[in-house]
Every structure is written in C-alpha cells, then in structure tokens.
Design an enzyme around this catalytic site. Structure first.
Site, PDB file in Angstrom:
ATOM      1  N   SER A 542     -64.090 -13.891 -16.923  1.00 52.60           N
ATOM      2  CA  SER A 542     -63.696 -13.285 -15.913  1.00 52.60           C
ATOM      3  C   SER A 542     -62.283 -14.371 -16.396  1.00 52.60           C
ATOM      4  O   SER A 542     -61.936 -14.296 -17.325  1.00 52.60           O
ATOM      5  CB  SER A 542     -63.617 -13.895 -14.768  1.00 52.60           C
ATOM      6  OG  SER A 542     -63.629 -13.669 -13.407  1.00 52.60           O
ATOM      7  N   ASP A 627     -65.633  -2.075 -13.099  1.00 50.79           N
ATOM      8  CA  ASP A 627     -65.683  -3.826 -12.078  1.00 50.79           C
ATOM      9  C   ASP A 627     -64.293  -3.814 -12.129  1.00 50.79           C
ATOM     10  O   ASP A 627     -63.223  -3.274 -11.925  1.00 50.79           O
ATOM     11  CB  ASP A 627     -64.882  -4.432 -13.645  1.00 50.79           C
ATOM     12  CG  ASP A 627     -64.760  -6.098 -13.877  1.00 50.79           C
ATOM     13  OD1 ASP A 627     -64.439  -6.708 -12.481  1.00 50.79           O
ATOM     14  OD2 ASP A 627     -65.020  -7.144 -14.280  1.00 50.79           O
ATOM     15  N   HIS A 662     -68.517  -6.868 -12.899  1.00 47.88           N
ATOM     16  CA  HIS A 662     -67.767  -7.715 -13.308  1.00 47.88           C
ATOM     17  C   HIS A 662     -68.973  -8.740 -13.873  1.00 47.88           C
ATOM     18  O   HIS A 662     -69.376  -9.968 -14.503  1.00 47.88           O
ATOM     19  CB  HIS A 662     -67.568  -8.391 -12.466  1.00 47.88           C
ATOM     20  CG  HIS A 662     -65.927  -9.451 -12.701  1.00 47.88           C
ATOM     21  ND1 HIS A 662     -65.047  -8.931 -12.904  1.00 47.88           N
ATOM     22  CD2 HIS A 662     -66.642 -11.076 -11.871  1.00 47.88           C
ATOM     23  CE1 HIS A 662     -64.844 -10.479 -13.814  1.00 47.88           C
ATOM     24  NE2 HIS A 662     -65.635 -11.591 -12.595  1.00 47.88           N
TER      25      HIS A 662
END
Length: 692
Positions: A542, A627, A662
């Site tokens: 991320s 995501d 995610h």
C-alpha cells in the site's frame, strides 16, 4: 526490450503499445499516460491483459512450485489449526472464537455463566464463506441484552458490506438485509435500535442511519449526512454503555457527536466542532468525557469535561503535553484510567487509580516489541487485558489486575514443531539519515550469523499516516530466518514511532524524508556488515508499496529484489481523482495536487511518473482486482511502464488476485499460499531456493 518482455509480448493481447495515449493537463503540465486505458475495467482487453500477466507470472515461477509447496507445508505445520482464543467476559457470557483443522475461517462462540457451560455457536464464518472466492466479516455487534447479533459480510474484497441481524435465541435471521454499508455499527440500549453507516459511490462511509429491528431498511432514518468527502463516518459505543459516539475523522482533523444510548431516537449532540488540524477522541466515565487532543499539544494531552456542558471552555487538563512522550490513547474503567504512551520509540502502559491517584507502570524487557489492548468490554472490572508480542515472542494474552498489579499470562500462541525463542535474537539499532536524524531499526535473526556482509536480508517499512510499524512475531517468517535471512523493519519518518513530529516530518513537502530514511537504513545495514546490496531484498504494501517504488527509482543499485504489495504508485493521478474512495482524504496526508507546489513535489517522487530507462532490481508486484483502496490499475500501469522502459534482464512479475481486494486472499489457507508464493520469489531470486 529485454528478453522477459519478449516472452510476455507473445502472451499479452493486445500489446499495450497499441493503445492510444491519454494526455492529462494541470498547471500547464502535459502528462502523457500511455496506460490510462487500463482504468476501464469493463473493457475486456483490460481483463485479458491482467490474465496474460498472471499467466506469464505462473510460467516464470513454475520452477519454484516445489519450493512453494514446501514453504506452505512448513508454515502450516507451525500453526495449531484447531485452536481457540482466550474467552472474555461480558455480563453473564464468555465470548471466544475458535478454528478447526481444514477450515479457513473462524467460528464465533459463547458460554453462559461459566466456562464449563455448554458451547453455543453464534456465527460460523465457514458457512457464510461457502461458495465465495472471498469472504470478510465486517461488523460483529451483540445487543446489550445478548439476544441479537448484527453482522456484515463482504464477498468481493471491495469493502462493501451487507448487514444482517441474527436472533441468537432461534438462530433465525431477521427479514431485513441492508446493502452497501461500512463495517461500523452501534446498538442502542433498547436492544432494537441500531446505527450503521452507508457508503457512497466512491466507497466512503458518508451517511449514518438509524434502524429499528424488524423493519425494512427503506424506512430507516437518516441521522447524519457528511458533505465533506475528507471526513468518513464511524459509529461506536462507549465502554460504559452510556453513550453512542458518531466520529468524523480526516487525516488530521476530527469531530465527535454523542447520543444518550438510553434514548436512541434522540438527537446527537456535538462535543466540539471540527477545526482544521485539531484531532480529538472521546471516552466516557461517570459525569465526564475524557478527551485526547493535539490542540496546542503536538504529542497530545488528556483533558476532561462535564457531560452536561462539554464545550471547549470547560475542558480541564488531566495529563499535560510532553515533548518526549506521545500520548497514544487512554482507556477508562469504573475505577481506573489506563494510559497508553510511546517514549523512545517503544510503547508503555500506565495505570492510574481514579480514587487514590496511585499509578503503576507495566514494563516490558525486550529491546523491540508491540503491545495493544485486548478485549475489554466490561466497565466494572479491575482486570485489564492486553496483548504483547515481539520479533521473538509469539502473541501473548495477559490479564493485569489493576488493584494488585499482578500480571497473568492467559495464553501464548503455540508454535508447533518445537520453536525455541532462545535460538533467535532481536535488536534495536539506529541508522543516521542524511540530515543527521537517527532512524530506528528493529532486526531479528537466527543466532550464529556473522556480520560479514554475506547475509541475505529482507527489510520492510511503511512510513505514512502516522502508523507505527509493529515489531510482531511471525511464525511464518521462521521459514526465512531458518534459511539464514535477517529480517529488519525500518521505522522511518511518516510513522509515529518517535512521536507526532516523526509523522509530520514525513508528510506533505517533507515526504521524501520517508524514502531517504529507508535508503539510509539500507546503507547502514550494509556498512555494518549485516548484508550487501546483492543480498538485500525489500518489501512493502500500500503506502509501503509507494515506498518501494520511490526508493527503487532513487537507488535501484541498492537492492537485489523488491516485492511491492498493492502499491500506491500513481500518486498524482489518483489523488487528483476525487471519484476514488480515498483521494479527498489523502490531501491532508500528501497535499492537494491542485496547488502547484504540491503538484510539483508529488510528481517529483510519484513512482509511476519517475520510471526511467535504466536497470531495476528483480520485482514482484501484487494487486487485487477488487481493491477499493489502491485500484488494480496502479500496479498494472506501473508494470507496463517498467516493461517499456527498463533496460535490464531482471525479472518483472505482476500477480493480480482476480477475486480479492486490498488485503489479498481471505481464508487462512489461501492467504498462506499467497505468502508461500512471495517467499518462494524472494528465496529464488536470492539464490536460496534450490534444494531448500
């Protein structure tokens, strides 16, 4: 074009070079984006491209399949597959969850009266997950009378949850099903009124609704509608069960409203209106709200104010601001105040008796560790449950008697196969950044290694949002440590390890400190003989994936290989697009690119915008098609641009999970297989895969 690209071009349909470029303009700057077309998920050629990349990745990793299987088997062998959590008490019930061998998800249970009572299964995630490639449990809220469970599920990875209500007496669902919710939920004390948040088209929780049990959600009352995209809505209850809190929090600004839980159809009252840059959180005890705030207190301070008149002019100082101590938060019980602080980079717990004022500290002996509060739903108790772990100590659940100061270990996660922590060593090191700042590094290794520059080393970091990177135990990482790999965490600026100023020194127009700190940590570990650049692997996800892309652009020569998980790499384009879930909120973290100074600065480090014709390390990029935080097209575009420009013959792989978001795969077995794949890539590229 390198030889790996030639292999891929035989697979990809169509070749990306055939697409029409997109011209993006801002501040007179023309940015040509050859891969903007990848944002169109409805275009079948986009899905074809992702599948082609997956096929190429499978082909290039085929020779590691035996290693992947071995890694999976040995990591699974360390896990006690049939296990249960430490029960916690709430009123007459003991709640816990357990796992069963062969099942990928948890089973939630309770017992009434004593731990010897018959078990009642509340919710079995395995049943709910059946038939779905992905499953995640969001809300899990039991009514005050313990008769109804509100729970929500996501079966795509997009973080769009559907809310259900389960009668725990009959184990029958109520008829109402509420779609497109977020995962926060709060019950009123009447056991029939609940509050939940709805998401908008960009997946932001922006509305708070009041629901009456047994009625259609179409009749629900809109309680609050937040018009500012930067402020998502969350709802919760105080431990005292006296109030329901409506919380609005951007990156650096917050606002809290409260409602008498005994009057759930009443109106929420404002504690203090939002003021740009001022954060505060609220706890409740008897006639007072306790408020942790950073107003005139960069490291936060604790205030209290009467519930009857909580306005700012009535706030009284309980714990003043200190330059060298970060007040992380507080927790209130009937007779005790628990204070969580961070000093010298490490967390501490301080417990104060609210009657006598006497204080006691809970100490921890290891050089680097992580602790956090456990399940403490009871207000009228002298027992504090907290969780402790370190790089060498498995997760340990403690009950601490706040009256006697006695600490009881309730459970330490069992590592099967004879784990001996004395065979491993952790340390807290200090590197020096280019501006002279000392940067902490947590490191762990198997005893017996020699600092001769020959050790393979895996380093990770994050450095964003004021999130401190936890130094936690991982039984899975034993598969690396036992093969001689040293593992290190760079506690770089942008996190909050060294206090709030540490965070502020790694954001906005100082964001590059995050990247240069990470590079300084790598250079320090090499200079001290821990490793060498041709033995150094790095990984991050991320915002940590942004870190990977930035340092790889700055110093590609410093790293042997990079693993970037769901990487936030197309910084400028993403934050400019306010139709995406996090963009408007991100302006308080990275800056507003509609302003020239921030646009120029962000563009100067955005990994996608700074790919150049040069050699790069071996690279594995992980993405999730669903995501909602880092859209799949960011890693996909980055991969395509790297393929076009990089001048080396090093391996470049993109692996997109077509059924997840995610966090990757959801079931514990599927998650373990994904990790085995990543570990196999790391070991293979470090030359440690053969015969292992």
């Amino acid at each position: 074009m390198n030889k790996n690209n030639n292999i891929l071009r035989d697979i990809v349909v169509p070749p990306v070079a055939e697409k029409q470029p997109e011209v993006l303009e801002l501040h007179g700057d023309r940015r040509i984006d050859n891969y903007f077309w990848m944002r169109d998920r409805d275009n079948p050629k986009v899905i074809d491209y992702l599948k082609a990349e997956n096929a190429y990745t499978a082909e290039m990793m085929q020779h590691t399949e035996a290693l992947q299987s071995k890694l999976y088997d040995e990591m699974l062998a360390r896990i006690k597959e049939t296990d249960l959590s430490v029960p916690y008490r709430k009123d007459e019930y003991y709640y816990y969850s357990r796992t069963e061998e062969g099942k990928g998800y948890r089973i939630y249970c309770r017992k009434k009266g004593s731990l010897d009572a018959p078990e009642e299964i509340i919710l079995d995630e395995n049943e709910l997950a059946a038939g779905h490639e992905f499953f995640d449990l969001g809300a899990f809220a039991i009514s005050p009378n313990h008769q109804i469970l509100a729970y929500s599920i996501d079966t795509s990875g997009s973080e769009q949850y559907t809310l259900f209500f389960l009668d725990l007496n009959t184990h029958q669902l109520y008829p109402e099903v509420i779609p497109e919710t977020y995962f926060s939920f709060a019950w009123g004390n009447d056991n029939k009124t609940g509050f939940y948040t709805k998401i908008d088209a960009a997946n932001r929780p922006y509305q708070l609704f009041r629901h009456t049990l047994g009625t259609s959600f179409t009749e629900d009352v809109l309680v609050y509608h937040e018009l500012d995209d930067a402020f998502p809505i969350y709802v919760t209850e105080t431990r005292s069960q006296a109030y329901i809190l409506l919380m609005l929090h951007s990156s650096i600004t917050s606002e809290v409203h409260y409602l008498d839980a005994n009057n759930p159809t009443g109106d929420f009252q404002l504690i203090h209106p939002r003021t740009q840059g001022i954060e505060y959180s609220v706890e409740h005890h008897s006639n007072y709200f306790y408020i942790v705030t950073n107003e005139d207190a960069v490291n936060f301070k604790l205030m209290k104010t009467p519930v009857a008149s909580p306005a700012k002019e009535n706030w009284q100082t309980v714990i003043p601001h200190r330059d060298d101590v970060l007040l992380s938060g507080v927790s209130l019980f009937s007779n005790h105040l628990v204070i969580y602080e961070r000093t010298g980079g490490l967390e501490t717990i301080r417990v104060q008796n609210l009657t006598t004022g006497e204080e006691n500290n809970i100490f921890f002996p290891e050089p680097t560790y992580e602790l956090y509060e456990g399940s403490n739903p009871e207000f009228n108790t002298n027992i504090l449950r907290f969780n402790y772990t370190s790089l060498v100590t498995p997760l340990s659940v403690f009950d601490y008697n706040m009256e006697t100061t006695q600490r009881e270990l309730k459970k330490q996660t069992e590592v099967l196969g004879g784990y001996d922590k004395t065979q491993y060593q952790s340390e807290w090191l200090m590197a020096t950044a280019e501006d002279g700042t000392k940067i902490p590094i947590s490191i762990v290794y198997k005893r017996g290694i020699v600092k001769d520059g020959e050790n393979p080393l895996l380093m990770t970091g994050y450095g964003a949002y004021g999130m401190s990177y936890p130094a936690t135990f991982s039984g899975n990482k034993l598969s690396l440590l036992d093969r001689g790999i040293v593992f290190a965490i760079a506690h770089i600026r942008g996190g909050e390890e060294m206090g709030r100023k540490w965070y502020e020194a790694g954001k906005f127009l100082q964001k590059k400190n995050t990247f240069t700190d990470f590079i300084a940590c790598a250079e320090y570990l090499i200079a001290q003989g821990w490793t060498a650049s041709d033995r150094l692997a790095i990984t991050g996800g991320s915002a940590g994936g942004l870190l990977m892309g930035a340092v790889m652009n700055l110093r590609p020569d410093l790293f042997k290989l990079v693993v970037a998980q769901v990487p936030f790499v197309d910084v400028v384009t993403t934050i400019l697009d306010t139709s995406l879930p996090l963009s408007a909120m991100e302006w308080e973290e990275w800056g507003n690119p509609n302003e020239q100074v921030y646009y120029d600065y962000m563009k100067s480090y955005s990994p996608y915008d700074n790919v150049e014709a040069k050699d790069y390390p071996d690279l594995l990029i992980i993405a999730g098609l669903n995501d909602s935080r880092v859209k799949y097209w960011e890693p996909a575009k980055w991969t395509a641009k790297l393929r076009q420009l990089k001048t080396d013959n090093n391996i470049l792989l993109l692996k997109t999970n077509m059924d997840a978001g995610h966090g990757g795969a959801s079931g514990r077995y599927d998650s373990l297989r994904e990790l085995a794949f990543e570990y196999a890539f790391i070991l293979d590229r470090l030359g440690l895969g053969s015969g292992e």
